[in-house]
Write a protein that holds these residues in place. Structure first.
Motif, PDB file in Angstrom:
ATOM      1  N   ALA A 127      -5.459  12.565  -1.940  1.00 23.81           N
ATOM      2  CA  ALA A 127      -6.266  11.957  -1.658  1.00 23.81           C
ATOM      3  C   ALA A 127      -6.735  10.598  -2.371  1.00 23.81           C
ATOM      4  CB  ALA A 127      -7.573  12.896  -1.176  1.00 23.81           C
ATOM      5  N   VAL A 128      -7.084  10.791  -3.597  1.00 24.11           N
ATOM      6  CA  VAL A 128      -7.430   9.510  -4.440  1.00 24.11           C
ATOM      7  C   VAL A 128      -6.231   8.652  -4.315  1.00 24.11           C
ATOM      8  CG1 VAL A 128      -7.805   8.996  -6.938  1.00 24.11           C
ATOM      9  CG2 VAL A 128      -8.707  10.988  -5.910  1.00 24.11           C
ATOM     10  N   ALA A 129      -4.993   8.942  -4.401  1.00 21.70           N
ATOM     11  CA  ALA A 129      -3.953   8.050  -4.556  1.00 21.70           C
ATOM     12  C   ALA A 129      -3.748   7.326  -3.177  1.00 21.70           C
ATOM     13  CB  ALA A 129      -2.661   8.913  -4.533  1.00 21.70           C
ATOM     14  N   THR A 130      -4.333   7.908  -2.182  1.00 25.94           N
ATOM     15  CA  THR A 130      -4.239   7.229  -0.912  1.00 25.94           C
ATOM     16  C   THR A 130      -5.260   6.125  -0.606  1.00 25.94           C
ATOM     17  OG1 THR A 130      -3.258   8.998   0.406  1.00 25.94           O
ATOM     18  CG2 THR A 130      -4.430   7.607   1.803  1.00 25.94           C
ATOM     19  N   VAL A 131      -6.533   6.501  -1.257  1.00 24.74           N
ATOM     20  CA  VAL A 131      -7.616   5.510  -1.019  1.00 24.74           C
ATOM     21  C   VAL A 131      -7.413   4.435  -1.886  1.00 24.74           C
ATOM     22  CG1 VAL A 131      -9.863   5.185  -1.542  1.00 24.74           C
ATOM     23  CG2 VAL A 131      -9.220   7.263  -0.240  1.00 24.74           C
ATOM     24  N   ILE A 132      -6.699   4.624  -3.224  1.00 21.87           N
ATOM     25  CA  ILE A 132      -6.766   3.390  -3.920  1.00 21.87           C
ATOM     26  C   ILE A 132      -5.609   2.479  -3.475  1.00 21.87           C
ATOM     27  CG2 ILE A 132      -5.300   3.043  -6.216  1.00 21.87           C
ATOM     28  CD1 ILE A 132      -6.720   5.386  -7.527  1.00 21.87           C
ATOM     29  N   ALA A 133      -4.416   3.008  -3.004  1.00 21.65           N
ATOM     30  CA  ALA A 133      -3.387   2.359  -2.227  1.00 21.65           C
ATOM     31  C   ALA A 133      -3.721   1.715  -0.991  1.00 21.65           C
ATOM     32  CB  ALA A 133      -2.272   3.229  -1.564  1.00 21.65           C
ATOM     33  N   GLN A 134      -4.764   2.315  -0.315  1.00 24.85           N
ATOM     34  CA  GLN A 134      -5.330   1.388   0.673  1.00 24.85           C
ATOM     35  C   GLN A 134      -6.119   0.270   0.273  1.00 24.85           C
ATOM     36  OE1 GLN A 134      -7.390   4.602   3.121  1.00 24.85           O
ATOM     37  NE2 GLN A 134      -5.126   5.090   4.095  1.00 24.85           N
ATOM     38  N   ALA A 135      -6.848   0.573  -0.699  1.00 24.76           N
ATOM     39  CA  ALA A 135      -8.013  -0.650  -1.208  1.00 24.76           C
ATOM     40  C   ALA A 135      -7.275  -1.946  -1.601  1.00 24.76           C
ATOM     41  CB  ALA A 135      -8.668   0.175  -2.413  1.00 24.76           C
ATOM     42  N   CYS A 136      -5.905  -1.590  -2.670  1.00 24.10           N
ATOM     43  CA  CYS A 136      -5.285  -2.651  -2.962  1.00 24.10           C
ATOM     44  C   CYS A 136      -4.407  -3.318  -1.676  1.00 24.10           C
ATOM     45  CB  CYS A 136      -4.047  -2.085  -3.729  1.00 24.10           C
ATOM     46  SG  CYS A 136      -4.753  -1.499  -5.480  1.00 24.10           S
ATOM     47  N   GLY A 194       0.702  -1.271   0.120  1.00 24.19           N
ATOM     48  CA  GLY A 194      -0.138  -0.187  -0.043  1.00 24.19           C
ATOM     49  C   GLY A 194       0.945   1.085  -0.001  1.00 24.19           C
ATOM     50  N   ALA A 195       1.855   1.199   0.778  1.00 23.18           N
ATOM     51  CA  ALA A 195       2.832   2.459   0.848  1.00 23.18           C
ATOM     52  C   ALA A 195       3.465   2.625  -0.308  1.00 23.18           C
ATOM     53  CB  ALA A 195       3.707   2.321   2.021  1.00 23.18           C
ATOM     54  N   VAL A 196       4.144   1.595  -0.978  1.00 25.64           N
ATOM     55  CA  VAL A 196       4.753   1.849  -2.313  1.00 25.64           C
ATOM     56  C   VAL A 196       3.760   2.342  -3.190  1.00 25.64           C
ATOM     57  CG1 VAL A 196       5.718   0.828  -4.242  1.00 25.64           C
ATOM     58  CG2 VAL A 196       6.494   0.072  -1.609  1.00 25.64           C
ATOM     59  N   LEU A 197       2.504   1.942  -3.447  1.00 28.15           N
ATOM     60  CA  LEU A 197       1.595   2.281  -4.224  1.00 28.15           C
ATOM     61  C   LEU A 197       1.303   3.846  -4.120  1.00 28.15           C
ATOM     62  CD1 LEU A 197      -0.869  -0.643  -4.897  1.00 28.15           C
ATOM     63  CD2 LEU A 197       0.478   0.307  -6.636  1.00 28.15           C
ATOM     64  N   ASN A 198       0.939   4.264  -2.885  1.00 26.87           N
ATOM     65  CA  ASN A 198       0.749   5.467  -2.405  1.00 26.87           C
ATOM     66  C   ASN A 198       1.707   6.404  -2.850  1.00 26.87           C
ATOM     67  OD1 ASN A 198      -1.066   7.496  -1.235  1.00 26.87           O
ATOM     68  ND2 ASN A 198       0.516   7.580   0.375  1.00 26.87           N
ATOM     69  N   ILE A 199       3.041   6.213  -2.537  1.00 21.36           N
ATOM     70  CA  ILE A 199       4.034   6.808  -2.876  1.00 21.36           C
ATOM     71  C   ILE A 199       4.425   7.068  -4.576  1.00 21.36           C
ATOM     72  CG2 ILE A 199       6.831   7.090  -2.824  1.00 21.36           C
ATOM     73  CD1 ILE A 199       6.537   5.758  -0.073  1.00 21.36           C
ATOM     74  N   ALA A 200       3.949   6.023  -5.211  1.00 18.45           N
ATOM     75  CA  ALA A 200       4.022   5.992  -6.503  1.00 18.45           C
ATOM     76  C   ALA A 200       2.990   6.837  -7.468  1.00 18.45           C
ATOM     77  CB  ALA A 200       3.973   4.390  -7.201  1.00 18.45           C
ATOM     78  N   LEU A 201       1.643   6.708  -6.683  1.00 17.71           N
ATOM     79  CA  LEU A 201       0.494   7.230  -7.219  1.00 17.71           C
ATOM     80  C   LEU A 201       0.642   8.835  -6.949  1.00 17.71           C
ATOM     81  CD1 LEU A 201      -1.953   4.485  -6.835  1.00 17.71           C
ATOM     82  CD2 LEU A 201      -0.988   5.148  -8.947  1.00 17.71           C
ATOM     83  N   ASP A 202       1.203   9.208  -5.947  1.00 23.05           N
ATOM     84  CA  ASP A 202       0.821  10.420  -5.212  1.00 23.05           C
ATOM     85  C   ASP A 202       1.421  11.645  -6.573  1.00 23.05           C
ATOM     86  OD1 ASP A 202      -0.722  11.082  -3.160  1.00 23.05           O
ATOM     87  OD2 ASP A 202       1.447  10.865  -1.648  1.00 23.05           O
ATOM     88  N   PRO A 203       2.609  11.461  -6.907  1.00 28.32           N
ATOM     89  CA  PRO A 203       3.128  12.382  -8.119  1.00 28.32           C
ATOM     90  C   PRO A 203       2.006  12.358  -9.092  1.00 28.32           C
ATOM     91  CG  PRO A 203       4.754  10.798  -7.840  1.00 28.32           C
ATOM     92  CD  PRO A 203       3.596  10.737  -6.524  1.00 28.32           C
TER      93      PRO A 203
END
Length: 459
Positions: free
Chosen positions: A197-206, A174-183
């Motif tokens: 916010a969108v990046a965080t929710v997607i990462a948490q769902a995965c 989840g953290a790796v996805l969040n860091i990758a999706l944020d930018p």
């Protein structure tokens, strides 16, 4: 007996604790990184109000996570002790009841929070200049927080049966996805703070789907997905909430106190709000790591307490206390010395925020040893089923001490009082924890005598 349960009963205490805690620490630090990553990438927008907005939403995010932690940590303590006693049916019931309760209540909390976001933000200290940014960020974060709640519950169920490595793999994913999706969402899609916010929710769902996959594939001892194990009975919820309630009280009062802290800081401007936000996010990395150590402690101490292997319980407790003191001393010294460098990473565009943040970080650095020990005290109480002591400690730390300090110290000492309130609350809670620990040690003496074993650790 599964290999994981054999490890809890017979494995060398230090290495078993490391095997349980290392993934748990990594997983908890990763959870904190969700928020640090958002703060860092949002800071690149060069907008102090956006950084302040993430800080306003953070205690609400914590409050949502408290629902999952309440069910997860409450059930985990029950499960570890029931597995140690050989009562696997009761362990299955606690796991399934906790998981499905988190799904239902999490959905309701998410919907209510997203709909009522504006009045909530006012309560948590949003100023007129910060409000619109906070709404953009908060509506999505809180609306998707059901994933966080189910994640927290499943995470603790996995750890309760010794599957800490898999649990942490899900958190790291989840953290790796969040860091990758944020930018990507913030800059490439030009969504600004909404993209964070969108990046965080997607990462948490995965991450949540990955964790649940362990049980979908029936890899565990527990069967939390089996609806037949759900028990909507007072006795089942009483067992879970006896140990989960202290976690909920601590998180709720923590969010309330942080809301009061935000309101106090807001009187000194958005720069003070941003400084508080950055400081709290940074120290959450350390605190979440220490919570990971406490989570590693719980299945080991809880299982062996249930199995009446008291020497192993004592040895575990001594190791985590020594570790908390060492980490607190090193982190406190490092953050005190490098406070300016830390603030320049997150607020290079605003020297007012940097100056205030240096002061805030240094106040907190002085209290990191008590911070670590308070977290360990709570972990010990919950592992041993001592809900009363855990509740007293949680209520004392965040309610009896911190909230009055947040109200009084800023009035007496201005901005310095705002920054000193939280560390002072931890120091007072540490003194209460020491007193409560005496009664816990006496409880272990009695348990050792009942088991017919020596109360002295032999090696």
């Amino acid at each position: 007996m599964s290999d994981r349960l054999t490890m809890l009963r017979e494995g060398p205490v230090a290495s078993t604790l490391f095997k349980l805690s290392a993934p748990a620490i990594a997983g908890m630090v990763v959870i904190a990184l969700y928020n640090v990553a958002d703060t860092f990438f949002v800071s690149l927008l060069r907008d102090t109000t956006a950084v302040a907005a993430t800080g306003i939403v953070f205690p609400m995010f914590q409050l949502a996570g408290a629902v999952g932690l309440t069910f997860g940590m409450g059930a985990a303590s029950v499960i570890s002790r029931r597995l140690g006693e050989g009562r696997h049916d009761k362990a299955h019931q606690a796991a399934a009841t906790a998981l499905y309760s988190a799904v239902v209540i999490g959905g309701l909390v998410s919907a209510a929070g997203a709909i009522g976001i504006r009045p909530l933000l006012l309560v948590f200290g949003a100023t007129e200049t910060v409000m619109e940014q906070a709404v953009l960020y908060g509506r999505i974060i809180i609306g998707g927080s059901v994933f966080l709640m189910v994640n927290m519950t499943t995470n603790n169920l996995l750890r309760s049966e010794g599957a800490a490595l898999y649990s942490s793999m899900g958190q790291i994913l989840g953290a790796v996805l969040n860091i990758a999706l944020d930018p990507v969402f913030i800059f490439v899609f030009d969504m600004g703070i909404t993209g964070a916010a969108v990046a965080t929710v997607i990462a948490q769902a995965c991450s949540t789907l990955f964790l649940l996959g362990f049980y979908f594939r029936q890899r565990g001892t527990l069967q939390p997905l089996n609806l037949r194990h759900v028990r909507l009975r007072l006795a089942t919820y009483r067992d879970i909430m006896t140990l989960g309630l202290p976690t909920f009280v601590r998180q709720v009062l923590g969010s309330v106190s942080f809301a009061i802290l935000n309101n106090a800081a807001a009187t000194f401007g958005d720069a003070a709000l941003a400084a508080i936000s950055i400081t709290f996010r940074m120290f959450m990395l350390l605190m979440m790591g220490l919570m990971g150590l406490a989570q590693g402690l719980q299945p080991l101490a809880g299982y062996n307490f249930g199995a009446r292997q008291i020497d192993r319980v004592r040895h575990t407790i001594r190791i985590v206390f020594a570790s908390a003191v060492t980490v607190g001393a090193v982190a406190g010294l490092g953050s005190y010395i490098f406070a300016e460098q830390i603030m320049l990473v997150f607020a290079p565009q605003d020297m007012d925020v940097v100056a205030m943040g240096i002061l805030s970080i240094r106040y907190m650095a002085l209290a990191l040893i008590p911070v670590g020990l308070v977290i360990m005290f709570g972990g010990v109480f919950q592992a041993l089923g001592d809900g009363r002591s855990a509740l007293i400690l949680a209520a004392g730390q965040q309610g009896v001490f911190l909230i009055p300090l947040v109200l009084i110290l800023p009035y007496l000492f201005g901005l310095q009082g705002v920054f000193a309130a939280q560390p002072a609350g931890f120091v007072l809670a540490f003194l209460v924890g020491l007193l409560l620990l005496r009664f816990t040690w006496q409880k272990l003496d009695v348990a050792a005598l009942e088991a017919g074993k020596s109360t002295d650790f032999a090696g």
